[in-house]
Scaffold this motif. Sequence first.
Motif, PDB file in Angstrom:
ATOM      1  N   SER A   1       0.705  -1.221   0.187  1.00 47.01           N
ATOM      2  CA  SER A   1      -0.030   0.113  -0.086  1.00 47.01           C
ATOM      3  C   SER A   1       0.852   1.422  -0.149  1.00 47.01           C
ATOM      4  O   SER A   1       1.726   1.404   0.837  1.00 47.01           O
TER       5      SER A   1
ATOM      6  N   GLU B   1       0.046   4.243   0.827  1.00 44.10           N
ATOM      7  CA  GLU B   1      -0.511   4.940   2.072  1.00 44.10           C
ATOM      8  C   GLU B   1       0.308   4.331   3.194  1.00 44.10           C
ATOM      9  O   GLU B   1       0.780   5.156   4.128  1.00 44.10           O
ATOM     10  N   LEU B   2       0.264   3.167   3.219  1.00 43.77           N
ATOM     11  CA  LEU B   2       1.039   2.315   4.335  1.00 43.77           C
ATOM     12  C   LEU B   2       2.629   2.795   4.459  1.00 43.77           C
ATOM     13  O   LEU B   2       3.338   2.977   5.472  1.00 43.77           O
TER      14      LEU B   2
ATOM     15  N   CYS C   1      -2.447   4.603  10.845  1.00 46.81           N
ATOM     16  CA  CYS C   1      -3.289   3.652   9.941  1.00 46.81           C
ATOM     17  C   CYS C   1      -4.842   3.401   9.665  1.00 46.81           C
ATOM     18  O   CYS C   1      -5.421   3.605   8.581  1.00 46.81           O
TER      19      CYS C   1
ATOM     20  N   ILE D   1      -6.639   2.002   6.802  1.00 45.25           N
ATOM     21  CA  ILE D   1      -5.992   0.781   6.669  1.00 45.25           C
ATOM     22  C   ILE D   1      -6.356   0.129   8.161  1.00 45.25           C
ATOM     23  O   ILE D   1      -5.991   0.693   9.093  1.00 45.25           O
TER      24      ILE D   1
ATOM     25  N   ALA E   1      -5.864  -1.781  11.225  1.00 42.19           N
ATOM     26  CA  ALA E   1      -4.346  -2.109  11.894  1.00 42.19           C
ATOM     27  C   ALA E   1      -4.968  -2.396  13.396  1.00 42.19           C
ATOM     28  O   ALA E   1      -5.929  -1.797  13.862  1.00 42.19           O
TER      29      ALA E   1
ATOM     30  N   VAL F   1      -1.015  -4.882  10.527  1.00 43.90           N
ATOM     31  CA  VAL F   1      -1.869  -4.203   9.472  1.00 43.90           C
ATOM     32  C   VAL F   1      -2.153  -5.317   8.251  1.00 43.90           C
ATOM     33  O   VAL F   1      -1.535  -6.339   8.077  1.00 43.90           O
ATOM     34  N   GLU F   2      -3.342  -4.827   7.717  1.00 39.86           N
ATOM     35  CA  GLU F   2      -3.873  -5.561   6.380  1.00 39.86           C
ATOM     36  C   GLU F   2      -3.368  -4.716   5.418  1.00 39.86           C
ATOM     37  O   GLU F   2      -4.028  -3.607   5.089  1.00 39.86           O
ATOM     38  N   ASP F   3      -2.490  -5.342   4.588  1.00 42.78           N
ATOM     39  CA  ASP F   3      -2.128  -4.529   3.224  1.00 42.78           C
ATOM     40  C   ASP F   3      -2.925  -4.742   2.085  1.00 42.78           C
ATOM     41  O   ASP F   3      -3.872  -5.421   2.277  1.00 42.78           O
ATOM     42  N   THR F   4      -2.521  -4.001   1.265  1.00 45.20           N
ATOM     43  CA  THR F   4      -3.585  -4.098  -0.133  1.00 45.20           C
ATOM     44  C   THR F   4      -3.675  -5.500  -0.706  1.00 45.20           C
ATOM     45  O   THR F   4      -4.652  -5.872  -1.476  1.00 45.20           O
TER      46      THR F   4
END
Length: 338
Positions: free
Chosen positions: A181, A183-184, A231, A236, A238, A258-261
């Motif tokens: 991501s 953003e992440l 996040c 996102i 998290a 965190v959960e990524d894309t």
Amino acid sequence: MTAVGLCRGLDTLFAVPPGHRLDDVDRASARQVLGCDDHTLSTLLDRGLQASGEVGEERFDSRDLFNLALYSGTGTTVPEQAFAYSLRWMRSSTEELLAPRASRFALRVACAADRCGPEPTSSLALPRPERLGGAVHDLTVEPADANGPAHDGGDTLARTASELAVTATVHTRGERAELRSPELRAIAAEFAAMDLRWVKLPAALQDDVDLVTSHGVASCDSASRYLAQLCVRAGIPAVTRIGWVVGMLDLVHAWVEVEDTDGATKVIDPVFALFSATVRGTNPLLRDPTVALRTNRLIPTGLPTGRAVAEHRCGGEPAAARVTTKILPAPTRPQERP
């Protein structure tokens, strides 16, 4: 050199605020922690090091002394040497940080009073390495009977007893994952650029995210909470997580999941980068904001920051607890590997 470094460190010291201070160290012990002579200690007092008591009989907050020594840059103080020793594993190769690892885990909580009060209850967080691709074998609980409060969703164990112990063989493995991501990645880079310092803090301040922005200092808990907030504000998913780190001085640790894309849940450990700045020759991936490096030394619980890995109650009230944690290397049997 020691005096110069300590005076320089004092200029940037975040002193424990009034109301949270615990002046538990005398002058002689303070000199030992700081590795200095009496004249240097007097100089530090003249320059603003906080203490209580009469001149010559001052008492100091042990956390102030630890933080001052850790960032003195002398390399000779007790905290600096202890950190360098306990974090030497950060110099390991990436392969070593990712390889399967087996540890013998033992956690015990007991009432800290000379005589435990009525209706005692003890509770412990359980190791949950399966959350990160690991496994638990040979889990034992003492006392073994199931009387009293039961499991809390499988993440904690409680017994009606003045003591409670859990032992197990815990298998862990690391993972290196790119943050997908944009953003992440931007959030991770922004956090890394804040140039924060990890410091020892009173328990009441360990979750205080305001200290991150107002004073540039953080505990594991506050850094993880702050990063998770960034996040979530960016949309996102998290959560914070607490657990243990094999080989650390302070075994209880906190990080962010965190959960990524790409749909994968990834570990971001904001404090490992801060720790690695205090040790020479550390693996550069520990400070790379584009990489989610989960080392094989993390043993997660199922609990977020703000929870405790061990608690005790008696007489109907929360009570002081004596907690013992041991995590040692263990041999691996083929049938036990995750």
